[in-house]
Design an enzyme around this catalytic site. Structure first.
Site, mmCIF file in Angstrom:
data_model
loop_
_atom_site.group_PDB
_atom_site.id
_atom_site.type_symbol
_atom_site.label_atom_id
_atom_site.label_comp_id
_atom_site.label_asym_id
_atom_site.label_seq_id
_atom_site.Cartn_x
_atom_site.Cartn_y
_atom_site.Cartn_z
ATOM 1 N N LYS A 1 0.180 4.229 -0.203
ATOM 2 C CA LYS A 1 -0.442 5.429 0.406
ATOM 3 C C LYS A 1 -0.206 6.640 -0.499
ATOM 4 O O LYS A 1 -0.062 6.479 -1.713
ATOM 5 C CB LYS A 1 0.054 5.622 1.844
ATOM 6 C CG LYS A 1 -0.145 4.339 2.677
ATOM 7 C CD LYS A 1 -0.014 4.514 4.153
ATOM 8 C CE LYS A 1 -0.233 3.174 4.844
ATOM 9 N NZ LYS A 1 -0.184 3.256 6.303
ATOM 10 N N SER B 1 3.499 -2.140 10.190
ATOM 11 C CA SER B 1 4.957 -2.134 10.341
ATOM 12 C C SER B 1 5.621 -3.457 9.959
ATOM 13 O O SER B 1 6.610 -3.858 10.577
ATOM 14 C CB SER B 1 5.353 -1.726 11.774
ATOM 15 O OG SER B 1 4.910 -0.414 12.059
ATOM 16 N N HIS C 1 -9.607 1.083 5.025
ATOM 17 C CA HIS C 1 -8.307 1.258 5.678
ATOM 18 C C HIS C 1 -8.489 2.175 6.887
ATOM 19 O O HIS C 1 -9.293 3.114 6.847
ATOM 20 C CB HIS C 1 -7.291 1.862 4.694
ATOM 21 C CG HIS C 1 -5.902 1.833 5.242
ATOM 22 N ND1 HIS C 1 -5.459 2.771 6.152
ATOM 23 C CD2 HIS C 1 -4.886 0.962 5.064
ATOM 24 C CE1 HIS C 1 -4.210 2.466 6.485
ATOM 25 N NE2 HIS C 1 -3.838 1.378 5.840
ATOM 26 N N GLU D 1 -5.233 -5.063 10.519
ATOM 27 C CA GLU D 1 -4.196 -4.060 10.744
ATOM 28 C C GLU D 1 -4.482 -3.328 12.060
ATOM 29 O O GLU D 1 -5.300 -2.409 12.095
ATOM 30 C CB GLU D 1 -4.186 -3.030 9.609
ATOM 31 C CG GLU D 1 -3.901 -3.609 8.247
ATOM 32 C CD GLU D 1 -3.388 -2.538 7.281
ATOM 33 O OE1 GLU D 1 -2.230 -2.649 6.876
ATOM 34 O OE2 GLU D 1 -4.130 -1.599 6.967
ATOM 35 N N ASN E 1 0.878 -1.180 0.000
ATOM 36 C CA ASN E 1 0.000 0.000 0.000
ATOM 37 C C ASN E 1 0.909 1.222 0.000
ATOM 38 O O ASN E 1 1.497 1.554 1.026
ATOM 39 C CB ASN E 1 -0.900 -0.028 1.244
ATOM 40 C CG ASN E 1 -1.721 1.245 1.385
ATOM 41 O OD1 ASN E 1 -1.762 2.078 0.474
ATOM 42 N ND2 ASN E 1 -2.379 1.407 2.525
ATOM 43 N N GLU F 1 -6.893 4.590 7.984
ATOM 44 C CA GLU F 1 -6.731 6.026 7.708
ATOM 45 C C GLU F 1 -7.991 6.601 7.069
ATOM 46 O O GLU F 1 -8.341 7.754 7.298
ATOM 47 C CB GLU F 1 -5.481 6.236 6.826
ATOM 48 C CG GLU F 1 -4.202 6.005 7.639
ATOM 49 C CD GLU F 1 -3.021 5.452 6.862
ATOM 50 O OE1 GLU F 1 -3.001 5.543 5.622
ATOM 51 O OE2 GLU F 1 -2.110 4.899 7.514
ATOM 52 N N GLY G 1 2.524 2.289 10.798
ATOM 53 C CA GLY G 1 3.461 3.405 10.658
ATOM 54 C C GLY G 1 4.184 3.783 11.936
ATOM 55 O O GLY G 1 4.801 4.836 12.029
HETATM 56 P P1 13P Z 1 3.053 0.374 7.620
HETATM 57 O O1 13P Z 1 3.537 -0.925 7.052
HETATM 58 O O2 13P Z 1 3.782 1.561 7.114
HETATM 59 O O3 13P Z 1 2.930 0.315 9.115
HETATM 60 O O4 13P Z 1 1.536 0.557 7.069
HETATM 61 C C1 13P Z 1 0.642 -0.482 7.201
HETATM 62 C C2 13P Z 1 -0.568 -0.142 6.432
HETATM 63 O O5 13P Z 1 -1.326 0.722 6.798
HETATM 64 C C3 13P Z 1 -0.812 -0.880 5.182
HETATM 65 O O6 13P Z 1 -2.088 -0.652 4.704
#
Ligand code: 13P
Length: 248
Positions: free
Chosen positions: A11, A210, A97, A169, A9, A99, A175
């Site tokens: 982002k 992560s 997601h 997740e 992803n 976010e 992150g």
């Molecule tokens: P990270 O791997 O940067 O923690 O992000 C995970 C994520 O949100 C994947 O959708």
């Protein structure tokens, strides 16, 4: 045996040039047979999807988007419909997601509508679920995840999840550099499978939060973890390929 899947992803990162370079690096690795056990996919920002679709044509790398509208066409300024994504050659699309849920106010009801709309256009939705740190500390992890999935089951039934992927997740692991331990992740994955009854045995459930090449092997070795949804580490070609290699 369930298939193994590793999805990157990206982002809201990158440029035309960096996207193209990253894809080239991945294609070199995949064409050399670096990853044999897992299907690999990348969820690219909307504006780079078309170029990415051209770049990966004929390769084993699959394309995905990071979000989608619940509507199929009409006066929805700024939105992108499931049929547009299918038209561009997307295979996967992330829905719900964390976010999107926390920063853009997407409720579980909206997420369920996006899930249904994505499937109706032939896309495979990747339903993202997970608890916040407060929810984990309050002991409500399993209840939170169950209610996020229940909203989709209400619309499509457990069998309707068969043509989808679930990504667990934990919000506190995204992150932050904090990865759930393999045991913490396995507990939730096993619970999700049980919630889905018979269908649960067949559904691909990914862990995200992560994930790095150094942690992927132990996570993916858990009985109910079928691969990963990878954020930051998917922006580095070598690291992402190494995560793919960790799938057995
Ligand atoms: P990270 O791997 O940067 O923690 O992000 C995970 C994520 O949100 C994947 O959708």
């Amino acid at each position: 045996m369930r298939r193994q899947l590793v999805i990157g992803n990206w982002k809201m990162n990158g440029s035309s040039a960096s996207s193209s370079n990253l894809l080239s690096e991945l294609l070199v690795g995949l064409n050399a047979g670096r990853v044999d056990a897992a299907e690999m996919a990348v969820c690219v920002p909307y504006v780079y999807l078309s170029a990415a679709a051209d770049a990966i044509k004929g390769s084993s790398l699959k394309l995905g988007a990071q979000n989608v509208s619940q509507f199929d066409s009409g006066a929805y300024t700024g939105e992108v419909s499931p049929s547009m994504l299918a038209d561009l050659g997307c295979h996967y699309v992330l829905v719900g997601h964390s976010e999107r849920r926390s920063l853009f106010g997407e409720s579980s009801q909206i997420v369920a509508e996006k899930f249904v709309a994505a499937q109706a256009s032939g896309l495979t939705p990747v339903l993202c679920v997970g608890e916040t740190l407060e929810e984990r500390e309050a002991g409500s992890t399993l209840a939170v995840v169950e209610s996020q999935i229940a909203a989709v089951i209400e619309s499509v039934g457990p069998e309707g999840l068969l043509n989808s992927v679930i990504a667990y997740e934990p919000v506190w692991a995204i992150g932050t550099g904090l990865t759930a331990t393999p045991e913490q992740a396995q507990e939730v994955h096993q619970y999700i499978r049980r919630c889905l009854g018979e269908a649960g045995e067949k559904i691909c459930i990914l862990y995200g939060g992560s994930v790095k090449a150094s942690s992927a092997g132990e996570l993916f070795a858990q009985a109910d973890i079928d691969g990963g949804l990878v954020g930051g580490a998917s922006l580095q070609g070598e690291e992402f390929l190494a995560i793919g290699q960790a799938a057995k």
